[in-house]
Design a protein around this motif. Structure first.
Motif, short mmCIF file in Angstrom:
data_model
loop_
_atom_site.label_atom_id
_atom_site.label_comp_id
_atom_site.label_asym_id
_atom_site.label_seq_id
_atom_site.Cartn_x
_atom_site.Cartn_y
_atom_site.Cartn_z
N ASP A 43 5.56 85.42 75.45
CA ASP A 43 6.83 84.82 75.82
C ASP A 43 7.01 83.42 75.23
O ASP A 43 8.06 82.83 75.37
CB ASP A 43 6.93 84.71 77.35
N ASP A 44 5.99 82.89 74.56
CA ASP A 44 6.07 81.55 73.99
C ASP A 44 6.97 81.58 72.77
O ASP A 44 6.63 82.12 71.74
CB ASP A 44 4.66 81.07 73.60
N GLU A 45 8.13 80.99 72.90
CA GLU A 45 9.10 81.00 71.81
C GLU A 45 9.07 79.70 71.00
O GLU A 45 9.98 79.43 70.22
CB GLU A 45 10.52 81.19 72.38
N SER A 46 8.03 78.88 71.20
CA SER A 46 8.04 77.55 70.59
C SER A 46 7.91 77.58 69.07
O SER A 46 8.33 76.66 68.39
CB SER A 46 6.91 76.70 71.18
N ALA A 47 7.30 78.65 68.54
CA ALA A 47 7.09 78.69 67.09
C ALA A 47 8.20 79.46 66.41
O ALA A 47 8.67 80.46 66.90
CB ALA A 47 5.74 79.34 66.79
N ASP A 48 8.62 78.97 65.25
CA ASP A 48 9.60 79.69 64.46
C ASP A 48 8.84 80.71 63.63
O ASP A 48 8.32 80.40 62.58
CB ASP A 48 10.38 78.72 63.56
N ASP A 49 8.79 81.95 64.12
CA ASP A 49 7.94 82.92 63.46
C ASP A 49 8.69 84.14 62.98
O ASP A 49 8.06 85.11 62.59
CB ASP A 49 6.80 83.34 64.38
N ASP A 50 10.00 84.16 63.04
CA ASP A 50 10.71 85.33 62.55
C ASP A 50 10.76 85.35 61.04
O ASP A 50 10.86 86.41 60.44
CB ASP A 50 12.14 85.36 63.11
N HIS A 51 10.69 84.18 60.40
CA HIS A 51 10.67 84.08 58.95
C HIS A 51 11.80 84.87 58.31
O HIS A 51 11.61 85.54 57.30
CB HIS A 51 9.31 84.52 58.38
N ASP A 52 12.94 84.86 58.95
CA ASP A 52 14.10 85.49 58.34
C ASP A 52 15.24 84.48 58.34
O ASP A 52 15.20 83.47 59.02
CB ASP A 52 14.50 86.80 59.05
N ASP A 53 16.24 84.76 57.54
CA ASP A 53 17.35 83.81 57.43
C ASP A 53 18.63 84.40 58.02
O ASP A 53 19.73 84.00 57.65
CB ASP A 53 17.56 83.39 55.97
N THR A 54 18.49 85.33 58.95
CA THR A 54 19.66 85.91 59.60
C THR A 54 20.35 84.84 60.42
O THR A 54 19.71 84.12 61.16
CB THR A 54 19.24 87.07 60.53
N GLY A 55 21.64 84.76 60.31
CA GLY A 55 22.35 83.74 61.06
C GLY A 55 23.51 84.30 61.85
O GLY A 55 23.91 85.45 61.68
N GLY A 56 24.02 83.47 62.74
CA GLY A 56 25.26 83.73 63.45
C GLY A 56 25.34 85.03 64.23
O GLY A 56 24.44 85.38 64.98
N ILE A 57 26.45 85.73 64.02
CA ILE A 57 26.77 86.92 64.79
C ILE A 57 25.75 88.03 64.55
O ILE A 57 25.33 88.72 65.48
CB ILE A 57 28.19 87.42 64.44
N LEU A 58 25.30 88.20 63.31
CA LEU A 58 24.33 89.24 63.00
C LEU A 58 23.02 89.00 63.74
O LEU A 58 22.43 89.93 64.31
CB LEU A 58 24.09 89.33 61.49
N ARG A 59 22.57 87.76 63.75
CA ARG A 59 21.32 87.43 64.45
C ARG A 59 21.45 87.74 65.94
O ARG A 59 20.54 88.30 66.54
CB ARG A 59 20.96 85.96 64.24
N GLN A 60 22.60 87.40 66.53
CA GLN A 60 22.80 87.67 67.95
C GLN A 60 22.81 89.17 68.23
O GLN A 60 22.25 89.63 69.22
CB GLN A 60 24.09 87.03 68.46
N LYS A 61 23.40 89.93 67.33
CA LYS A 61 23.42 91.39 67.49
C LYS A 61 21.99 91.95 67.45
O LYS A 61 21.63 92.81 68.27
CB LYS A 61 24.27 92.04 66.40
N ILE A 62 21.18 91.43 66.55
CA ILE A 62 19.79 91.87 66.45
C ILE A 62 19.02 91.51 67.73
O ILE A 62 18.29 92.33 68.27
CB ILE A 62 19.11 91.26 65.20
N LEU A 63 19.21 90.29 68.22
CA LEU A 63 18.54 89.87 69.45
C LEU A 63 18.96 90.74 70.63
O LEU A 63 18.13 91.11 71.46
CB LEU A 63 18.84 88.39 69.74
#
Length: 201
Positions: A43-63
């Motif tokens: 559950d630790d979200e402190s690290a940026d580990d997705d290493h993708d450049d998805t942004g905005g609406i698309l990223r929210q849809k994926i989440l």
């Protein structure tokens, strides 16, 4: 045991109890405390580990799709439905490491070990072996290797996950140490003798 010793034992944290459990019973499977530790790490979200450049609406849809997949497993017990959600996230962005890691967990629940291993490899590759997703993927792969009797590979992955902050993996490494197991058996026997009043003269 003296009253002050009882008080000190009651003051142990869950983590300390889990470590003591592994010391005195190194061959037992992971306890609920170990599992809770693993979930806390996940559950630790402190690290940026997705290493993708998805942004905005698309990223929210994926989440949102990932959250639906997790819900399908946790609330409904439907790993196949979860995989369908994770497949959609991969179709939207095939560079997102967490989607492969999540799908690997669902595949493991369906006993698709080979599929899970392939997804874990992809998650580790995309995460470049860094961050939360890599920590989870190394831990999952270590568990698979351990179950399949490949202890050397399991230790290697547990070590990598521990280096990334997984307390669960640290405990597993301690449990897999044959010298620790031997010493723990000797210590346990000595403590039993003391408890029974059997001391060497």
């Amino acid at each position: 045991m003296a009253d002050d010793e009882v008080e000190r034992a009651d003051d142990l944290s869950d983590r300390d109890r889990a470590i003591l459990q592994q010391i005195f019973n190194p061959t037992l499977p992971a306890t609920d405390l170990d599992q809770r530790s693993m979930r806390e790490n996940e559950d630790d979200e402190s690290a940026d580990d997705d290493h993708d450049d998805t942004g905005g609406i698309l990223r929210q849809k994926i989440l949102d799709l990932e959250a639906e997949g997790v819900r399908a497993v946790e609330k409904e017990g439907d790993a196949q439905k979860a995989i369908e959600f994770f497949n959609q996230t991969i179709e939207l962005n095939d560079k997102r490491a967490s989607s492969y890691n999540n799908r690997a967990q669902a595949k493991r629940l369906l006993a698709d070990v080979e599929g899970a291993k392939a997804d874990l490899e992809k998650a580790i590759q995309l995460s470049k072996g860094r961050g939360r997703v890599a920590r989870q993927a190394f831990t999952q792969r270590a568990l698979i290797n351990k179950l399949e009797g490949r202890d050397d590979l399991a230790r290697e992955d547990f070590r990598k996950a521990a280096d990334l902050g997984s307390e669960f993996s640290r405990l597993q490494l301690a449990a897999m140490n044959p010298y620790a197991a031997m010493c723990n058996a000797m210590m346990t026997e000595m403590m039993r003798k003391i408890a029974r009043g059997e001391t060497d003269q």
